[in-house]
Design an enzyme around this catalytic site. Structure first.
Site, PDB file in Angstrom:
ATOM      1  N   THR A   1      -5.135   7.466   9.159  1.00  8.85           N
ATOM      2  CA  THR A   1      -6.054   6.219   9.113  1.00  8.85           C
ATOM      3  C   THR A   1      -7.353   7.169   9.144  1.00  8.85           C
ATOM      4  O   THR A   1      -7.868   7.761  10.213  1.00  8.85           O
ATOM      5  CB  THR A   1      -5.779   5.434  10.264  1.00  8.85           C
ATOM      6  OG1 THR A   1      -4.399   5.162  10.412  1.00  8.85           O
ATOM      7  CG2 THR A   1      -6.656   4.360  10.452  1.00  8.85           C
TER       8      THR A   1
ATOM      9  N   TYR B   1       0.781  -1.085  -0.037  1.00  7.26           N
ATOM     10  CA  TYR B   1      -0.153  -0.141   0.008  1.00  7.26           C
ATOM     11  C   TYR B   1       0.802   1.120   0.043  1.00  7.26           C
ATOM     12  O   TYR B   1       0.742   2.293  -0.642  1.00  7.26           O
ATOM     13  CB  TYR B   1      -0.912  -0.065   1.109  1.00  7.26           C
ATOM     14  CG  TYR B   1      -1.927   1.175   1.258  1.00  7.26           C
ATOM     15  CD1 TYR B   1      -2.984   1.240   0.361  1.00  7.26           C
ATOM     16  CD2 TYR B   1      -1.795   2.248   2.229  1.00  7.26           C
ATOM     17  CE1 TYR B   1      -3.802   2.262   0.362  1.00  7.26           C
ATOM     18  CE2 TYR B   1      -2.646   3.295   2.081  1.00  7.26           C
ATOM     19  CZ  TYR B   1      -3.491   3.094   1.326  1.00  7.26           C
ATOM     20  OH  TYR B   1      -4.681   4.339   1.492  1.00  7.26           O
TER      21      TYR B   1
END
Length: 257
Positions: A181, A149
């Site tokens: 996040t 990622y």
């Protein structure tokens, strides 16, 4: 209205990939509320009015070109492109096979190139052209179990700067946002399969200095700023929306300096 946050997108047309959920839907909704005509490109393009939902697979060039052309026709052009479609990946460098590497890079990196390439003729015809890519804190901070990622988002960051240099003389600004996040459906799915979802959520929240995850709306606000005429002198930059995760180094509370 003349101030930022009013109807600063009045008369402008925007395309948002991955626009049917999470950060994409929050962005599309915000842009529409501030005056833009908005098309959401997605594999499952069910979106509320006044948004226009169009089916597109960013891994398929023909699908992307068809959807972008249809969006331009419906909206009367394209002034803003938000490259938001993306998928996540977990694991260290040895945990994903070649097929998974190709799959994630095809969506997160080549998908940005495909959509931008298709939209370029319309953006070049705009008096206010802006591209905003959804990148990630993973592009600038080393996160555990996120090698694939991180590689994909590092590429998006590099692409953003290179595209900004190439397109500046066409009057097209290119920037990206780096969310920390974010409390999105993807994180929800990760938590659902965790051994201890509550403990995992607490850990994700604790690693951001603000002590909580970023909301989709907060990321949408940053995207809207970069896409807005109020950011007309901003190009080739990345804007962190990460609760201080990348830039702050806080000492534990109660300890002396």
């Amino acid at each position: 209205m003349s101030e930022a946050g009013g109807m600063d997108f009045e008369g402008l047309a925007a395309v948002v990939t991955g626009g049917a959920s999470g950060i994409g839907l929050a962005t599309a909704t915000l842009l529409a509320r501030r005056g833009a005509r908005v098309a959401c490109l997605d594999l499952e393009p069910e979106v509320p009015e006044p948004l226009a939902g169009l089916m597109a697979d960013v891994t398929d060039d023909a699908s992307v070109r068809t959807a972008v052309a249809l969006a331009a026709d419906r909206l009367g052009g394209i002034d803003i492109l938000v490259n938001n479609a993306g998928i996540g990946a977990q694991g260290g460098v040895g945990d994903n096979d070649d097929e998974e590497w190709h799959r994630v890079l095809d969506v997160n990196v080549v998908g940005v190139a495909r959509t931008t390439r298709a939209a370029l003729p319309h953006l070049r015809a705009s008096a206010h052209a802006a591209i905003v890519n959804t990148c990630s804190i993973a592009a600038t901070a080393g996160l555990p179990d996120r090698v694939l990622y991180s590689a994909s988002k590092g590429a998006v960051l590099a692409m953003t700067r290179a595209m900004a240099a190439d397109l500046i003389h066409d009057g097209i600004r290119v920037n990206c946002v780096n969310p920390g996040t974010a409390d999105t459906p993807w994180i929800g799915r990760l938590l659902a399969v965790a051994d201890d979802p509550e403990a995992e959520r607490a850990a994700l929240e604790a690693r951001q200095p603000l002590g909580r995850m970023v909301s989709a709306g907060e990321v949408a606000g940053a995207i809207a700023y970069l896409a807005s005429p109020f950011a007309g002198a901003t190009t080739g930059t990345d804007l962190s929306v990460d609760g201080g995760m990348d830039g702050l180094r806080l000492r534990p509370r109660g300890r002396a300096t």
